[in-house]
Scaffold this active site. Structure first.
Site, mmCIF file in Angstrom:
data_model
loop_
_atom_site.group_PDB
_atom_site.id
_atom_site.type_symbol
_atom_site.label_atom_id
_atom_site.label_comp_id
_atom_site.label_asym_id
_atom_site.label_seq_id
_atom_site.Cartn_x
_atom_site.Cartn_y
_atom_site.Cartn_z
ATOM 1 C CG HIS A 135 -1.733 1.244 1.461
ATOM 2 N ND1 HIS A 135 -3.109 1.203 0.884
ATOM 3 C CD2 HIS A 135 -1.784 2.376 1.823
ATOM 4 C CE1 HIS A 135 -3.856 2.119 1.280
ATOM 5 N NE2 HIS A 135 -2.818 3.187 1.719
ATOM 6 C CD GLU A 136 1.565 3.658 3.583
ATOM 7 O OE1 GLU A 136 1.838 4.530 2.990
ATOM 8 O OE2 GLU A 136 0.595 3.240 4.322
ATOM 9 C CG HIS B 97 0.123 6.343 -0.486
ATOM 10 N ND1 HIS B 97 -0.797 6.995 -1.027
ATOM 11 C CD2 HIS B 97 -0.429 5.638 0.316
ATOM 12 C CE1 HIS B 97 -1.777 6.928 -0.386
ATOM 13 N NE2 HIS B 97 -1.927 5.818 0.440
ATOM 14 C CD GLU C 100 -5.913 5.404 0.199
ATOM 15 O OE1 GLU C 100 -4.912 6.067 0.539
ATOM 16 O OE2 GLU C 100 -6.297 4.354 1.035
#
Lengths: 495, 495
Positions: free
Chosen positions: B257-258, B261, B287
């Site tokens: 997830h990170e 980003h 997101e």
């Protein structure tokens, strides 16, 4: 407490906080920053510097300073004002054009120096050094306001110090250090360590020793970096060290040295946090703390006996089997060109060489074209052998390339102060050796905390040493200590 | 290129650099800062914020903006101006008194919330939340300039978005997600992992997966922190993750997830470095990147089959013996109160609940005294069981305590955008599953880089998604994707 004083201090507090942020960026760059971020980081640092410069020269500061009557303030507040006025005066005296010229030259000079050093070619650095020197002479002239140019530069690192006072001290040091060096190097050299020293074990032992010396890990941390340093003030004071598989002393004694610097910052009176008093008062006093931790305590016979046991636990066989042999290995004196690798006996000779040369450069008694020859001549005079190449001589230190003229003497001044403090400490704690031999540093570091570190910037540099020792600082205690220690250690007798 | 434009951009560049410094301080605080430095750090952060605020509202910016004729600029320069004008307008509209009131309330509100959550006592937080809400209503009114108050707050996180457009999207999502959730939870639950998962091995695998997803370690780093996050732009974009001995998915999927980003930030056109275009354009688009990396790619059948092999190498026996069983374990859907722990099916239901409640709060259709009851009622309506305590309900998220009204919907908007992008990506790369099954993410992440990430802030949020997919974004691709995936995975048939 006037309104102007409160306003000024509130403004100053924010400036101090921003200064801490800039310092943390420096730590980040040397420890954890991704290598691809170099260019972006230099812009970030420049932006911080620009903010800090604008605040330091903010006209409101001048207005507040004009309005404040120092005689109406208490002693601590007057000390705060001493720092703020000094900094503002220095900033105001610096012509904007000169500042931007300096910034321009500095932005490339270090790179030019590094390249010249890699090629052992002083001539490749000379034109840049000439530019730096010309600008620093100009800066010194602007700051000195008609007074001595070198003193004006020196004052930036050691407020109140003058070349005249240093000359007397250093003049007495040099011949006795040269004589001691000759005697010691004429005696039989001790055996060194042998073996391989796991780097993880070095870092574990370094952290253990840091705590032993009173470093507060809840307000600091130990990381690895290319060059050991200490960074930050107040409740966030970080140190770095380095490791080499074949040389645990580099890691351990760099750590103790940096713990001396860091403890000074950690132990300043918390009431001074984020004020001009909330940090070490000068480079010289700072160095006195790092050096007394490293040498008078860390390389003492008593402490090395305790450390010998720790070494065995950490590394097993280290090639030396007696505490006394270990003490001798720690204090091995040998020939070498490099200041940062020098032992206690020779270190200050390296510094005095630089001090005399940079004074002559600033005074126009020496020009850059003659610098390498002057360096080599002086080195041979003091050390008895010739410099083999520029990277082992005139190109070895970064300082001049980044404009640090007037900085070198604070190293030796720090050693002189450490000598004075060591004498007073031993009088105050007659059983110090028993404590050190048991690995108990709390008596020594507590004495330094209470007599030096807690005061931060409250007293002037010489004052804080004078108050701690009950006497004006002189070079005699350092010389007596070195002569006694190394004559004994090398089995020599006084002439 | 006018002089005013150049001057403004030079000033802005320094502001962007200072913003990066402030962000790095945040990273430092969550990863390496000594615990004793908390108080000092809050002063350092406040000083940075004060510098940044002064620059954002600097009257010179207003003068430059008045002087610049955007129509005389090129397209990229006009995009820069769009960001700077928007930011300056928002700052100018914010009354100074309101800003300082907000700062005052915010400085304590998070602490009050954390204490109330620890005691499961909403009433202990309610008075503070009322203060925050009143100020945010006031802020929204000031920013909206007579328009919709909630939209004005939302615009801070998702420029150009309106509640009306979200209502249509979210209105279509909710019933189909509730229905899908019911079906899936009525089916047989898959087996979970078992065993103990060495935390060092988790971090090693996390770093390996991060690189597999294209994260550039020379411009970033992976550390542990209490909460996973991504921080920084340009050439220094760092991520954190966390580990739990019994749950490797937490570490691995937080990392992916990170990395989504962080890749967005790393892959922006380098020409935009330290300019307003040099970072992700909105929370929603940000997101979309983190979620498509984590879910549509990271939790796909093909990728989990590859990951299954990696798990075996990293941990040995994980209690699951087939790739298909592993795919099912990764996508386990089960009851739970907490948004941040929710699976793909239920996550957006958590967000929609918050969105509807915060819209009602801002519109004065709901008051804080009735908030807990409204939360619990809505939760039971969508999830079919009662909230057991406030920390599992209305007190679970930090957002409102720090004034983040208008932020929640960007999570679901990001998922909607991820659905659109996934559809377009699979059309563009028909063999994507074969690549994912081989652990080759370069085709997928390259497509996202070239079609979304490289643009940074150049296009408006909906524009960048529209250009990448060739269509206006809608909720349909996300819904079709979720229904198809989970019906198949749970062996269900469409009604």
């Amino acid at each position: 407490m006037t309104d102007a004083y409160s306003d000024l201090m509130a403004f100053q507090r924010e400036t101090e906080a921003l200064g801490q942020v800039a310092g943390r960026l420096g730590w980040d760059q040397e420890t954890v920053m991704p290598r691809g971020a170099t260019q972006q980081r230099s812009e970030e640092m420049a932006a911080m510097e620009s903010v800090l410069h604008a605040r330091r020269s903010d006209p409101r500061v001048g207005d507040w300073l004009a309005e404040i009557d120092d005689t109406a303030l208490g002693e601590v507040e007057r000390a705060q004002m001493r720092h703020i006025r000094r900094s503002f005066d220095r900033t105001s005296r610096m012509p904007a054009k000169l500042a931007s010229e300096l910034a321009r030259v500095m932005s490339v000079a270090q790179g030019v120096w590094a390249e010249a050093r890699a090629k052992d070619d002083f001539q490749a650095f000379a034109p840049t050094l000439k530019e730096v020197l010309a600008l620093k002479r100009e800066e010194g002239a602007a700051l000195s306001d008609g007074g001595d140019v070198y003193n004006a530069l020196l004052d930036d690192y050691e407020p109140g110090a003058t070349a005249e006072s240093l000359d007397a001290m250093f003049g007495a040091l040099r011949p006795r250090l040269v004589a001691l060096r000759e005697k010691v190097l004429g005696a039989e050299a001790p055996a060194g360590l042998s073996g391989s020293f796991d780097e993880g074990a070095q870092m574990r032992l370094a952290r253990h020793i840091a705590k032993t010396f009173g470093y507060d890990m809840s307000r600091g941390r130990v990381d690895k970096a290319v060059h050991p340093f200490s960074s930050g003030s107040g409740t966030d004071v970080r140190i770095t060290t380095r490791t080499a598989e074949d040389d645990p002393f580099n890691c351990l004694y760099s750590t103790i040295h940096e713990v001396g610097h860091a403890s000074y910052e950690q132990n300043v009176d918390p009431a001074y946090l984020l004020t001009p008093l909330g940090q070490g008062v000068s480079m010289g006093v700072h160095e006195s703390q790092s050096r007394i931790y490293e040498n008078q305590l860390g390389r003492s016979e008593a402490f090395t006996h305790w450390l010998f046991g720790q070494m065995g636990e950490a590394f097993g066989d280290i090639g030396i089997t007696s505490p006394d042999g270990f003490y001798r290995a720690v204090n091995n004196v040998r020939n070498g060109y490099i200041r940062t690798e020098a032992d206690e006996v020779q270190y200050n000779l390296h510094v005095l060489l630089r001090y005399d040369l940079e004074r002559a450069l600033i005074a126009r008694d020496l020009e850059v074209d003659d610098l390498e020859a002057a360096w080599n001549e002086r080195f041979e005079a003091d050390f008895g052998y010739k410099v083999d190449r520029a990277s082992n001589g005139v190109l070895q230190d970064v300082h001049w390339s980044v404009g640090l003229f007037g900085y070198f003497p604070t190293y030796t001044l720090g050693n002189v102060y450490a000598g004075c403090l060591n004498e007073a400490l031993r009088q105050a704690r007659p059983n110090l050796d028993a404590e050190l031999a048991a690995g108990d540093l709390s008596g020594a570091t507590g004495w330094l905390r209470d007599n030096v570190q807690v005061h931060g910037g409250r007293y002037r540099p010489r004052e804080v040493i004078g108050q701690a020792t009950g006497a004006e600082p002189t070079e005699e205690p350092l010389l007596s200590y070195l002569e006694a220690k190394f004559m004994q250690l090398y089995g020599l007798r006084a002439a």
